[in-house]
Design an enzyme around this catalytic site. Structure first.
Site, PDB file in Angstrom:
ATOM      1  N   GLU A  94     -12.371  21.540  17.776  1.00 51.33           N
ATOM      2  CA  GLU A  94     -13.081  20.791  18.844  1.00 51.33           C
ATOM      3  C   GLU A  94     -12.010  20.405  19.722  1.00 51.33           C
ATOM      4  OE1 GLU A  94     -17.118  19.583  16.396  1.00 51.33           O
ATOM      5  OE2 GLU A  94     -15.886  18.323  16.823  1.00 51.33           O
ATOM      6  N   HIS A  97      -5.873  19.523  18.837  1.00 53.59           N
ATOM      7  CA  HIS A  97      -4.855  19.931  17.864  1.00 53.59           C
ATOM      8  C   HIS A  97      -4.470  21.360  17.628  1.00 53.59           C
ATOM      9  CE1 HIS A  97      -3.982  19.530  13.154  1.00 53.59           C
ATOM     10  NE2 HIS A  97      -3.021  18.650  13.753  1.00 53.59           N
TER      11      HIS A  97
HETATM   12  N1  LIG Z   1      -6.385  23.728  12.075  1.00 50.05           N
HETATM   13  C1  LIG Z   1      -5.347  24.468  11.489  1.00 50.05           C
HETATM   14  C2  LIG Z   1      -4.263  24.090  10.664  1.00 50.05           C
HETATM   15  N2  LIG Z   1      -4.090  22.662  10.635  1.00 50.05           N
HETATM   16  C3  LIG Z   1      -3.188  22.130   9.772  1.00 50.05           C
HETATM   17  C4  LIG Z   1      -1.559  22.348  10.038  1.00 50.05           C
HETATM   18  O1  LIG Z   1      -1.178  23.450  10.061  1.00 50.05           O
HETATM   19  C5  LIG Z   1      -0.740  21.107   9.180  1.00 50.05           C
HETATM   20  O2  LIG Z   1      -1.014  21.864   7.959  1.00 50.05           O
HETATM   21  C6  LIG Z   1      -1.325  19.880   9.134  1.00 50.05           C
HETATM   22  O3  LIG Z   1      -1.303  19.114  10.569  1.00 50.05           O
HETATM   23  C7  LIG Z   1      -0.498  18.845   8.261  1.00 50.05           C
HETATM   24  O4  LIG Z   1       0.936  18.968   8.856  1.00 50.05           O
HETATM   25  N3  LIG Z   1      -3.317  25.022  10.228  1.00 50.05           N
HETATM   26  C8  LIG Z   1      -3.294  26.157  10.217  1.00 50.05           C
HETATM   27  O5  LIG Z   1      -2.804  27.014   9.671  1.00 50.05           O
HETATM   28  N4  LIG Z   1      -4.625  26.752  11.063  1.00 50.05           N
HETATM   29  C9  LIG Z   1      -5.534  25.863  11.534  1.00 50.05           C
HETATM   30  O6  LIG Z   1      -6.779  26.441  12.121  1.00 50.05           O
HETATM   31  C1  LIG Z   2      -5.999  24.279  14.541  1.00 47.97           C
HETATM   32  C2  LIG Z   2      -6.725  22.736  14.193  1.00 47.97           C
HETATM   33  O1  LIG Z   2      -6.034  21.948  13.609  1.00 47.97           O
HETATM   34  C3  LIG Z   2      -8.143  23.010  14.499  1.00 47.97           C
HETATM   35  O2  LIG Z   2      -8.611  23.730  13.592  1.00 47.97           O
HETATM   36  C4  LIG Z   2      -8.671  21.554  13.498  1.00 47.97           C
HETATM   37  O3  LIG Z   2     -10.013  21.486  14.184  1.00 47.97           O
HETATM   38  P1  LIG Z   2     -10.618  20.268  15.190  1.00 47.97           P
HETATM   39  O4  LIG Z   2      -9.769  20.419  16.553  1.00 47.97           O
HETATM   40  O5  LIG Z   2     -11.950  20.445  15.234  1.00 47.97           O
HETATM   41  O6  LIG Z   2     -10.005  18.909  14.462  1.00 47.97           O
END
Ligand SMILES: Nc1c(NC[C@H](O)[C@H](O)[C@H](O)CO)[nH]c(=O)[nH]c1=O
Ligand SMILES: CC(=O)[C@@H](O)COP(=O)(O)O
Length: 160
Positions: A94, A97
């Site tokens: 959403e 990030h």
């Molecule tokens: N949302 C996703 C993430 N988010 C986590 C980050 O990669 C990381 O582990 C966190 O920010 C702590 O440092 N990671 C993915 O591989 N895929 C996603 O969709």
């Molecule tokens: C790529 C991400 O970190 C994402 O999937 C996390 O989901 P959100 O943007 O809804 O917090």
């Protein structure tokens, strides 16, 4: 050429160096594990198909794609590998990030290719939705893990 017109799993073994003398590190993100396991399976199968030995494939798991950077750096520093395949799946949520994780991971892996003498393959899916990820991790568009393994073999052989 978009992936939609280019199966990620198609390769001609006659054009791939034999991988029997190479050691490979594979760092796998635990986020979207249903996707990253498919990518890992594609990568391992391709490495073995091209002659790599099972004992020369070292797998480490990290929490998310952002941690692929440190995991790959540590793999290079401690495991005497000829190439690293960094496997992740980032799927739009959403918020913004997604943008930050994708950009930081791509930049960090790029930096490792500049700062170290070991190639690190960017095998990270950055998809708008789960279906796109499914399609590219053993689905209708093939497997980016396979593509990453072939890239790793070619880069390990570069200059040999
Ligand atoms: N949302 C996703 C993430 N988010 C986590 C980050 O990669 C990381 O582990 C966190 O920010 C702590 O440092 N990671 C993915 O591989 N895929 C996603 O969709
Ligand atoms: C790529 C991400 O970190 C994402 O999937 C996390 O989901 P959100 O943007 O809804 O917090």
């Amino acid at each position: 050429m978009a992936t939609a017109n280019n199966n990620l799993s198609v390769y001609d073994k006659a054009t791939i160096p034999n991988a029997k003398n190479f050691r490979f590190g594979i760092v796998v993100s635990e986020w979207n594990t249903n996707i990253t396991e498919g990518l890992f399976n594609g990568a391992k199968e391709a490495l073995l198909d091209c002659g790599a030995l099972e004992e020369n494939i070292i797998r480490w798991d990290v929490p998310g794609s952002f941690e692929l950077i440190f995991g790959s750096k540590k793999m290079i520093a401690t495991q005497n590998v000829d190439a690293v395949i960094a496997i992740g799946s980032v799927i739009q949520g959403e918020t913004k990030h997604f943008d930050f994780v994708c950009e930081a991971t791509a930049q960090g892996i790029k930096d490792l290719n500049i700062l170290t003498d070991t190639p690190v393959i960017f095998c990270v899916l950055t998809d708008n939705n789960l279906q796109q990820a499914i399609d590219r991790s053993g689905g209708i568009h093939g497997n980016k893990g396979t593509e990453g393994a072939i890239a790793a073999i070619k880069m390990a052989a570069l200059g040999r």
